[in-house]
Design an enzyme around this catalytic site. Structure first.
Site, short mmCIF file in Angstrom:
data_model
loop_
_atom_site.label_atom_id
_atom_site.label_comp_id
_atom_site.label_asym_id
_atom_site.label_seq_id
_atom_site.Cartn_x
_atom_site.Cartn_y
_atom_site.Cartn_z
N GLY A 41 0.78 -1.22 0.00
CA GLY A 41 0.00 0.00 0.00
C GLY A 41 0.81 1.28 0.00
O GLY A 41 0.25 2.37 -0.15
N GLU A 42 2.14 1.19 0.17
CA GLU A 42 2.96 2.39 0.15
C GLU A 42 2.93 3.03 -1.25
O GLU A 42 2.84 2.34 -2.26
CB GLU A 42 4.40 2.07 0.54
CG GLU A 42 4.56 1.68 2.00
CD GLU A 42 6.01 1.39 2.36
OE1 GLU A 42 6.87 1.45 1.45
OE2 GLU A 42 6.28 1.08 3.53
N GLN A 100 -9.22 22.96 10.64
CA GLN A 100 -8.53 22.75 11.92
C GLN A 100 -7.39 23.77 12.00
O GLN A 100 -6.22 23.42 12.01
CB GLN A 100 -8.01 21.32 12.01
CG GLN A 100 -9.13 20.27 11.97
CD GLN A 100 -8.61 18.87 12.17
OE1 GLN A 100 -7.79 18.60 13.05
NE2 GLN A 100 -9.09 17.94 11.35
N HIS A 133 -9.98 28.22 3.68
CA HIS A 133 -11.10 28.37 4.62
C HIS A 133 -10.84 29.47 5.65
O HIS A 133 -11.76 30.16 6.06
CB HIS A 133 -11.36 27.04 5.33
CG HIS A 133 -12.53 27.08 6.26
ND1 HIS A 133 -13.84 27.19 5.81
CD2 HIS A 133 -12.60 27.06 7.62
CE1 HIS A 133 -14.65 27.22 6.86
NE2 HIS A 133 -13.94 27.15 7.95
N LYS A 195 -26.39 30.95 12.78
CA LYS A 195 -26.54 29.52 13.08
C LYS A 195 -25.60 29.12 14.21
O LYS A 195 -24.68 29.86 14.59
CB LYS A 195 -26.21 28.68 11.84
CG LYS A 195 -24.72 28.68 11.48
CD LYS A 195 -24.41 27.80 10.29
CE LYS A 195 -22.90 27.78 10.03
NZ LYS A 195 -22.51 27.02 8.86
N ASP A 225 -19.68 20.82 2.31
CA ASP A 225 -19.20 19.51 2.79
C ASP A 225 -20.39 18.55 2.88
O ASP A 225 -20.75 17.90 1.91
CB ASP A 225 -18.48 19.68 4.12
CG ASP A 225 -17.79 18.41 4.59
OD1 ASP A 225 -17.93 17.36 3.93
OD2 ASP A 225 -17.10 18.46 5.61
N THR A 226 -21.04 18.50 4.04
CA THR A 226 -22.21 17.61 4.17
C THR A 226 -23.49 18.29 3.71
O THR A 226 -24.54 17.65 3.65
CB THR A 226 -22.38 17.16 5.63
OG1 THR A 226 -22.56 18.31 6.46
CG2 THR A 226 -21.16 16.38 6.11
N GLY A 228 -25.43 20.34 5.12
CA GLY A 228 -26.48 20.58 6.12
C GLY A 228 -26.86 22.04 6.21
O GLY A 228 -28.05 22.40 6.26
#
Length: 317
Positions: A41-42, A100, A133, A195, A225-226, A228
């Protein structure tokens, strides 16, 4: 496009289609870089042409599978640097882990800074990013960073639609600057969704600040992203009297239930760019509601200006 130095374009596997469009815009062939996997997998990288003394530009958005994309980016940067490229310019249309960017609780990591340190340590000479972001991420790098924005591309698209009685809507207080920029370009007022987030990737609409009754609303965000926030926001805008709702963003992450939410939300159209590849199945599922605009000419023009040692900021004057 000649300053006495050679320019070469390479890419990882994250968004080869965008890299090919950029190479076509620049009228240079896409560099021969093979990305493969060892049996465990490398990641294995092979640069199959000389880059000695060249200005190498590596196109690699940090999108899903994000950790694979990051490792590809770091390994290709290292390969180009060790192959004696004059400069290694990391073009990162979508910068992962950007949310983050600060400590909100005790013992939180600042992963966006960690990623900046890794890119620098790998040997990048410069970073080109689009619609980060958080603007302070530019300060996480100790190497030059050129920050591009897709707002002119989105604005030009909506100008062509000639929307009357429009209002630009920010999905939160943090996006007001972005919404105001788009509103100024479209000569529209702005409104704001107030919100709160009870948990990550969850949004709860609290209040709408501004007049949207009888207007055609355009949501603007850097990332969907999601979905919502967009889905709940569109419903809230219709409930208070908006007659039509559009949504636009730079980065179509579309994770989890995003595609289903966008399909069922009262949205006339969702407009995004191709900083992240959009699955054709998702486009078909949304039944023509999704419009994808290309950032290749903008990134290509920025690459030309960097290569020729000209101003990049002039692109947005």
């Amino acid at each position: 496009m000649d300053n006495g130095e050679s320019l070469k374009i390479f890419c990882g596997s994250a968004n080869r289609a965008l890299a090919e469009q950029i190479a076509d815009y620049l009228k240079v062939p896409l560099g021969d870089c093979e990305v493969s996997r060892f049996s465990d997998g490398e990641i294995a990288i092979s640069i199959r042409e000389s880059v000695r003394g060249t200005n190498a530009f590596l196109i690699q958005p940090l999108c899903g599978p994000i950790n694979e994309s990051i490792m590809e980016l770091l390994i290709i940067i290292d390969a180009l640097r060790r192959a004696s490229a004059r400069s290694v310019n990391a073009v990162i249309p979508y910068y992962g882990y950007a949310r983050q960017d600060r400590k909100t609780r005790a013992r939180d990591p600042i992963t966006a800074k960690l990623l900046a340190d890794l890119i620098t340590a790998a040997g990048a000479s410069r970073v080109v990013a689009m619609d980060l972001h958080a603007g302070q991420i530019q300060g996480f790098f100790n190497i030059p960073l050129d920050h591009l924005t897709a707002l002119p591309i989105l604005a030009n698209y909506f100008k062509q639609k000639d929307i009357k009685d429009g209002v630009v809507v920010s999905p939160d207080l943090g996006g007001v600057t972005r919404a105001r920029d788009l509103a100024n370009r479209l000569l529209m007022p702005i409104a704001i969704i107030d919100k709160k987030r009870p948990a990550p990737n969850q949004a709860e609409i609290m209040n709408i600040i501004g007049d949207v009754k009888g207007k055609r609303a355009i949501f603007i965000d850097d990332i969907i992203d999601t979905a919502g926030t967009i889905a709940l926001g569109a419903e809230a805008l219709i409930d208070v009297g908006a007659c039509e709702v559009y949504a636009c963003c730079t980065h179509p992450v579309f994770s989890g239930p995003a595609v289903k939410r966008l399909s069922s939300a009262p949205l006339t159209e969702i407009v995004c760019t191709n900083t992240i590849p959009v699955d054709k199945k998702n486009m078909d599922f949304m039944g023509g509601k999704l419009k994808v605009l290309s950032v290749a000419p903008l990134i290509g023009e920025a690459i030309i200006r960097i290569h020729e040692k000209r101003s990049v900021s002039k692109l947005f004057d």
